[in-house]
Design an enzyme around this catalytic site. Structure first.
Site, PDB file in Angstrom:
ATOM      1  N   GLU A  62      -9.722 -12.316 -39.495  1.00 49.47           N
ATOM      2  CA  GLU A  62      -9.288 -11.442 -38.410  1.00 49.47           C
ATOM      3  C   GLU A  62      -8.056 -12.012 -37.715  1.00 49.47           C
ATOM      4  O   GLU A  62      -8.008 -13.199 -37.398  1.00 49.47           O
ATOM      5  CB  GLU A  62     -10.402 -11.246 -37.387  1.00 49.47           C
ATOM      6  CG  GLU A  62     -11.344 -10.112 -37.723  1.00 49.47           C
ATOM      7  CD  GLU A  62     -12.243  -9.768 -36.549  1.00 49.47           C
ATOM      8  OE1 GLU A  62     -12.147 -10.433 -35.495  1.00 49.47           O
ATOM      9  OE2 GLU A  62     -13.063  -8.841 -36.688  1.00 49.47           O
ATOM     10  N   THR A 232       1.276   3.458 -49.633  1.00 52.83           N
ATOM     11  CA  THR A 232       0.258   2.767 -50.408  1.00 52.83           C
ATOM     12  C   THR A 232       0.962   1.755 -51.304  1.00 52.83           C
ATOM     13  O   THR A 232       2.181   1.765 -51.436  1.00 52.83           O
ATOM     14  CB  THR A 232      -0.553   3.745 -51.262  1.00 52.83           C
ATOM     15  OG1 THR A 232       0.354   4.520 -52.061  1.00 52.83           O
ATOM     16  CG2 THR A 232      -1.384   4.686 -50.399  1.00 52.83           C
ATOM     17  N   LYS A 235       0.122   3.540 -57.042  1.00 54.84           N
ATOM     18  CA  LYS A 235       1.025   4.599 -57.494  1.00 54.84           C
ATOM     19  C   LYS A 235       2.251   3.998 -58.206  1.00 54.84           C
ATOM     20  O   LYS A 235       2.096   3.139 -59.065  1.00 54.84           O
ATOM     21  CB  LYS A 235       1.403   5.505 -56.324  1.00 54.84           C
ATOM     22  CG  LYS A 235       0.200   6.175 -55.649  1.00 54.84           C
ATOM     23  CD  LYS A 235       0.656   7.154 -54.585  1.00 54.84           C
ATOM     24  CE  LYS A 235      -0.515   7.899 -53.969  1.00 54.84           C
ATOM     25  NZ  LYS A 235      -1.193   7.087 -52.911  1.00 54.84           N
ATOM     26  N   ARG A 241      -5.025  -1.282 -54.759  1.00 51.70           N
ATOM     27  CA  ARG A 241      -5.314  -0.165 -53.862  1.00 51.70           C
ATOM     28  C   ARG A 241      -5.277  -0.654 -52.425  1.00 51.70           C
ATOM     29  O   ARG A 241      -6.286  -1.019 -51.832  1.00 51.70           O
ATOM     30  CB  ARG A 241      -6.678   0.436 -54.197  1.00 51.70           C
ATOM     31  CG  ARG A 241      -6.797   0.962 -55.627  1.00 51.70           C
ATOM     32  CD  ARG A 241      -5.830   2.086 -55.912  1.00 51.70           C
ATOM     33  NE  ARG A 241      -6.133   3.269 -55.156  1.00 51.70           N
ATOM     34  CZ  ARG A 241      -6.913   4.258 -55.586  1.00 51.70           C
ATOM     35  NH1 ARG A 241      -7.473   4.187 -56.780  1.00 51.70           N
ATOM     36  NH2 ARG A 241      -7.141   5.317 -54.827  1.00 51.70           N
TER      37      ARG A 241
END
Length: 423
Positions: A62, A232, A235, A241
């Site tokens: 975090e 993203t 692609k 991903r």
């Protein structure tokens, strides 16, 4: 000293879970033997897959480099900084955040950073080629915010910027999105920037589909026009991903706070590492050749389909994507997509602008060339694929399952000549 309790079994997947292993083997076989023409799909390298499956999945992190809430971050910080610096270098931006889990949360972070519920956002309507998260009504972005949508001309299938300007001046959105999921033409970022400046809106370029083309010099960059970029990392960019937000320095802090702690906790460190790998790959000469070939292949495939009397939205393509209106062929999108799947060619049915049919059973078909280009295919293979597409659709209209099976055998033979990378 003996262990006091059983350890995690140190066994391979085939030993630990043979049922899942068998499914993965079948999926690898499918990816190897069929030709994916879905524009948002691609193959990643073995290096990207290795990073995605690395030990970094064990670490919780975090916060941001140098400002974590957990100890043991010395190497994690270096991994994330590597990805950030590579993103800044590849895209020429002031700031990059590589933590968003995927494209939709990345876009939602932009809303969280700059809008209050009920504020106005403007984006391309989903049926016209836009994305759910650009304010479409079934998305929270259309439910929590006041959304206005622009489209394309019925005559040309392209954006009419005079209409966009009129709508923007009337509705005064705080955010203006450009980009989408079914846009077969280059995006005029400069024209959008002029409109955003006239109404004092923040322009967001959603480059999820074309990030790899931009990185490879095959599509103009929004940098210098749009102060915020969302993408993203799979692609055309051929990464894992994941997603990234990039911006000028003026918007950096607000975006970072919106991602963490605004919307998510610890980043997926293994994905961050894989993003770093794909960005390194994007700096290589081979990647530039790939990006340019993606566009060449799409244009040749489009020309071949036009020669066979297919009706292409906007009349062709400038990028990786082709959107086909099948109305004149006497077949609907879902039927065509399923016939192509049976023939070994993977596509997706898709709405077309002003489609009279429902989204789950539309008139269109969406195809693209990134994955077959990654396999090394060129213009000659696009001509062959166009012929197989046409044969499969005609066979589907006749209800000839035998013909679809014959096409599938020919497609499998073609696939074998161009092995899928990374498998």
């Amino acid at each position: 000293m003996a262990n006091h309790f059983p350890l995690i079994p140190d066994t391979t997947l085939d030993e630990k879970d043979p049922d899942l292993f068998a499914l993965l083997c079948k999926e690898e076989e499918r990816q190897r033997d069929k030709l994916p023409l879905i524009p948002s799909e691609n193959y990643v390298s073995k290096a990207v897959r290795e990073a995605t499956g690395s030990v970094l999945t064990n670490k919780y992190s975090e916060g941001y480099p140098g400002k974590r809430y957990y100890e043991g971050q010395q190497l994690i910080d270096q991994v994330e900084e590597l990805a950030i610096n590579r993103a800044k270098g590849v895209f020429g931006v002031d700031h990059a955040n590589v933590q968003p889990y995927s494209g939709s949360p990345a876009n939602l972070a932009i809303y969280a950073a700059f809008l209050n519920p009920g504020d106005t956002v403007m984006g391309m309507a989903l049926p016209m080629g836009g994305h759910l998260t650009h304010g479409w009504n079934v998305s929270v972005t259309g439910g929590w915010f006041r959304s206005v949508q622009y489209g394309v001309s019925k005559q040309t299938g392209r954006i009419d910027f005079d209409e966009v300007r009129v709508l923007a001046k009337r509705e005064r959105p705080k955010l203006l999105f450009c980009g989408g999921t079914a846009i077969p033409r280059q995006i005029d970022f400069a024209a959008f920037a002029e409109i955003a400046k006239e109404i004092d809106a923040i322009l967001v370029a959603d480059i999820a589909h074309i990030a790899g083309l931009i990185a490879g010099g095959a599509h103009p960059s929004p940098v210098g026009h749009a102060p915020i970029l969302s993408t993203t990392t799979h692609k055309t960019l051929r990464g894992p991903r994941g997603a990234m937000l990039m911006s000028t320095q003026a918007y950096a802090q607000s975006l970072d706070k919106a991602v963490f702690p605004g919307l998510q906790g610890g980043p997926h460190n293994h994905t961050t590492a894989a993003i770093a790998v794909c960005l390194h790959e994007a700096t290589q000469p081979a990647f530039r050749a790939y990006a340019r070939q993606v566009v060449k292949n799409a244009q040749v495939l489009a020309e071949e389909l036009l020669d066979r009397d297919y009706d292409l939205i906007s009349g062709g393509t400038d990028n990786h994507l082709i959107l086909i209106d099948l109305t004149n062929k006497g077949i609907i999108g879902k039927q065509a997509a399923r016939a192509l799947d049976k023939s070994g060619i993977i596509s997706n049915y898709n709405t077309i602008p002003y489609d009279p049919r429902k989204p789950f059973n539309p008139s269109g078909l969406r195809i693209g060339t990134p994955a077959v280009t990654s396999r090394g295919m060129g213009e000659a293979e696009m001509r062959v694929i166009a012929r197989y597409i046409d044969k499969a659709i005609e066979a589907a209209k006749r209800g000839s399952e035998m013909e679809l099976d014959r096409i599938a055998m020919a497609v499998a033979d073609l696939a074998k000549q161009f092995p899928a990378p990374g498998l």
